[in-house]
Design a protein around this motif. Sequence first.
Motif, PDB file in Angstrom:
ATOM      1  N   MET A  43      44.793  30.737  38.836  1.00 22.95           N
ATOM      2  CA  MET A  43      43.445  30.979  39.377  1.00 22.95           C
ATOM      3  C   MET A  43      43.510  31.753  40.692  1.00 22.95           C
ATOM      4  SD  MET A  43      41.126  27.599  38.595  1.00 22.95           S
ATOM      5  CE  MET A  43      42.257  26.385  39.315  1.00 22.95           C
ATOM      6  N   ALA A  44      44.475  31.397  41.544  1.00 22.66           N
ATOM      7  CA  ALA A  44      44.602  32.112  42.819  1.00 22.66           C
ATOM      8  C   ALA A  44      44.938  33.579  42.587  1.00 22.66           C
ATOM      9  CB  ALA A  44      45.671  31.448  43.685  1.00 22.66           C
ATOM     10  N   TYR A  45      45.810  33.841  41.620  1.00 20.17           N
ATOM     11  CA  TYR A  45      46.137  35.236  41.311  1.00 20.17           C
ATOM     12  C   TYR A  45      44.950  35.950  40.669  1.00 20.17           C
ATOM     13  CZ  TYR A  45      51.020  35.315  42.654  1.00 20.17           C
ATOM     14  OH  TYR A  45      52.181  35.321  43.392  1.00 20.17           O
ATOM     15  N   ALA A  46      44.161  35.241  39.879  1.00 24.26           N
ATOM     16  CA  ALA A  46      42.977  35.872  39.289  1.00 24.26           C
ATOM     17  C   ALA A  46      42.037  36.367  40.384  1.00 24.26           C
ATOM     18  CB  ALA A  46      42.257  34.878  38.379  1.00 24.26           C
ATOM     19  N   VAL A  47      41.851  35.563  41.410  1.00 22.63           N
ATOM     20  CA  VAL A  47      40.987  35.979  42.515  1.00 22.63           C
ATOM     21  C   VAL A  47      41.579  37.184  43.239  1.00 22.63           C
ATOM     22  CG1 VAL A  47      40.012  35.286  44.735  1.00 22.63           C
ATOM     23  CG2 VAL A  47      39.999  33.689  42.808  1.00 22.63           C
ATOM     24  N   GLY A  97      47.774  35.602  31.424  1.00 26.48           N
ATOM     25  CA  GLY A  97      46.841  35.393  30.323  1.00 26.48           C
ATOM     26  C   GLY A  97      46.957  34.020  29.697  1.00 26.48           C
ATOM     27  N   LYS A  98      48.176  33.555  29.450  1.00 21.78           N
ATOM     28  CA  LYS A  98      48.372  32.250  28.810  1.00 21.78           C
ATOM     29  C   LYS A  98      47.915  31.117  29.723  1.00 21.78           C
ATOM     30  CE  LYS A  98      52.208  33.604  25.793  1.00 21.78           C
ATOM     31  NZ  LYS A  98      53.634  33.363  25.428  1.00 21.78           N
ATOM     32  N   GLN A  99      48.262  31.222  31.005  1.00 23.13           N
ATOM     33  CA  GLN A  99      47.904  30.149  31.942  1.00 23.13           C
ATOM     34  C   GLN A  99      46.392  30.040  32.137  1.00 23.13           C
ATOM     35  OE1 GLN A  99      50.263  32.442  32.237  1.00 23.13           O
ATOM     36  NE2 GLN A  99      51.814  31.907  33.788  1.00 23.13           N
ATOM     37  N   LEU A 100      45.680  31.157  31.951  1.00 21.59           N
ATOM     38  CA  LEU A 100      44.234  31.152  32.169  1.00 21.59           C
ATOM     39  C   LEU A 100      43.434  30.904  30.898  1.00 21.59           C
ATOM     40  CD1 LEU A 100      44.025  34.144  34.664  1.00 21.59           C
ATOM     41  CD2 LEU A 100      43.522  31.755  35.186  1.00 21.59           C
ATOM     42  N   ALA A 101      44.120  30.686  29.782  1.00 22.47           N
ATOM     43  CA  ALA A 101      43.420  30.420  28.526  1.00 22.47           C
ATOM     44  C   ALA A 101      42.543  29.177  28.681  1.00 22.47           C
ATOM     45  CB  ALA A 101      44.428  30.217  27.394  1.00 22.47           C
ATOM     46  N   GLY A 102      41.278  29.312  28.349  1.00 24.46           N
ATOM     47  CA  GLY A 102      40.341  28.201  28.452  1.00 24.46           C
ATOM     48  C   GLY A 102      39.639  28.101  29.782  1.00 24.46           C
ATOM     49  N   GLY A 128      42.476  24.641  42.979  1.00 26.05           N
ATOM     50  CA  GLY A 128      43.012  23.537  42.194  1.00 26.05           C
ATOM     51  C   GLY A 128      42.230  22.257  42.379  1.00 26.05           C
ATOM     52  N   GLU A 129      41.708  22.038  43.563  1.00 17.29           N
ATOM     53  CA  GLU A 129      40.886  20.854  43.806  1.00 17.29           C
ATOM     54  C   GLU A 129      39.543  20.955  43.078  1.00 17.29           C
ATOM     55  OE1 GLU A 129      38.999  18.349  47.603  1.00 17.29           O
ATOM     56  OE2 GLU A 129      40.341  20.072  47.943  1.00 17.29           O
ATOM     57  N   ARG A 130      39.009  22.164  43.032  1.00 14.70           N
ATOM     58  CA  ARG A 130      37.701  22.343  42.383  1.00 14.70           C
ATOM     59  C   ARG A 130      37.824  22.282  40.862  1.00 14.70           C
ATOM     60  NH1 ARG A 130      32.745  24.456  44.160  1.00 14.70           N
ATOM     61  NH2 ARG A 130      31.474  25.454  42.552  1.00 14.70           N
ATOM     62  N   TRP A 131      38.898  22.872  40.318  1.00 10.37           N
ATOM     63  CA  TRP A 131      39.106  22.879  38.868  1.00 10.37           C
ATOM     64  C   TRP A 131      40.491  22.314  38.555  1.00 10.37           C
ATOM     65  CZ3 TRP A 131      36.838  27.608  40.830  1.00 10.37           C
ATOM     66  CH2 TRP A 131      35.495  27.787  40.469  1.00 10.37           C
ATOM     67  N   PRO A 132      40.664  21.003  38.630  1.00  8.33           N
ATOM     68  CA  PRO A 132      41.995  20.397  38.486  1.00  8.33           C
ATOM     69  C   PRO A 132      42.608  20.556  37.102  1.00  8.33           C
ATOM     70  CG  PRO A 132      40.278  18.703  38.564  1.00  8.33           C
ATOM     71  CD  PRO A 132      39.618  19.990  38.910  1.00  8.33           C
ATOM     72  N   ASP A 133      41.805  20.870  36.102  1.00 10.54           N
ATOM     73  CA  ASP A 133      42.343  20.992  34.743  1.00 10.54           C
ATOM     74  C   ASP A 133      42.886  22.378  34.427  1.00 10.54           C
ATOM     75  OD1 ASP A 133      41.686  18.347  34.245  1.00 10.54           O
ATOM     76  OD2 ASP A 133      39.691  18.860  33.468  1.00 10.54           O
TER      77      ASP A 133
END
Length: 366
Positions: free
Chosen positions: A155-159, A110-115, A144-149
């Motif tokens: 993101m990989a775990y979200a998928v 949750g914290k890593q995906l904030a924003g 990571g290349e598509r959304w570097p910020d």
Amino acid sequence: MPRTVLSRRALNRALLQRQQLLDRGSGPATELIERLVGLQAQAPLAPYVALWSRLDGFDPDELSELLRSRRLVRSSLMRATIHLVTAEDCLSLWQLLHPVADRGLRGAFGKQLAGADVDAVVAYGTELLSQEPYTRSRLRAVLGERWPDWDATAMAYAVSYLTGTVHVTPRGLWGENGPAALQTIESWLGRSPVADRPIDSLVLRYLAAFGPASVADVQTWSGLTKLREVVDRLELRVYADDEGRELYDVPDGPLPDPETPAPVRFLPEYDNLLLSHADRRRVNPSGRTIPLPPGNGAAMGTLLIDGDYQADWRHHRGQESAREASLRITSHRALTTDEQEAIELEGARLLTLIGNEATPITFATD
């Protein structure tokens, strides 16, 4: 009204019988896997040992062929952990258990995906996984290349959490190996997951395979919450354990004699028998921590003696030569001569599956 009280030993024997661990059964592996609502399969080869302990004459090639033909798959379902299930169960359970995956993602990342725009990430990841298998590391790099910020690992775990996926072969095949690669359920099975089974059905299937059990037990196994209202509307038998807690069961759930002998049984890593209740004392009376080792599976696990978790086992193949191989039994108490002989006999049978039957069996006590 007064409830019939079931002792710990009575619950132990009921669970062992329903898990086909009092007597090995017969029939296709698919039938047993469906009846048990899947087998724990984080370690991809663990289900081979689980089925060997439950099915008479189990042939590992049968399971490999079922995975190759996609009649069985490994997918994250109950508790958001990887289970080996039938294709039909994968298709029908994914949407029902999706809230478990969503909650698990929020708790872990949750914290890593904030924003981050998680919906956009999952949509793009789903598109990728519908075309071909991706390892999580490859998925991480592309996202990571598509959304570097944004945090690429999160993101990989979200998928992988929020997209219905399967772990594709050759990983999980006997005598073969491959990367832990994911593909969407729809692209792998050719059909989309559908919500065609009510939660009532899942609860009844759990009780048939793991009961009698409490509401907390069902929730621990599935990862779902608020199941009290589901249990209350079902027509179930009601018992109590020796501490007065209510236990529920399907009307025809077998309750063998508590004095029924329980043979020695080797279980693999993560076997559901040990992990599917909130109160695990029916098979783990000492409350010992269940080892959760890494690896591909079929090399270590736990040992039931008189129905209880009382030892661990580990197969050492020998790095330099076969002469160094061993099947190491580490018991949690001193063993009797009869117990050791029974372990040696069953261990020799196990070695015909995972190694060489001439491999020595050694004992230690922790």
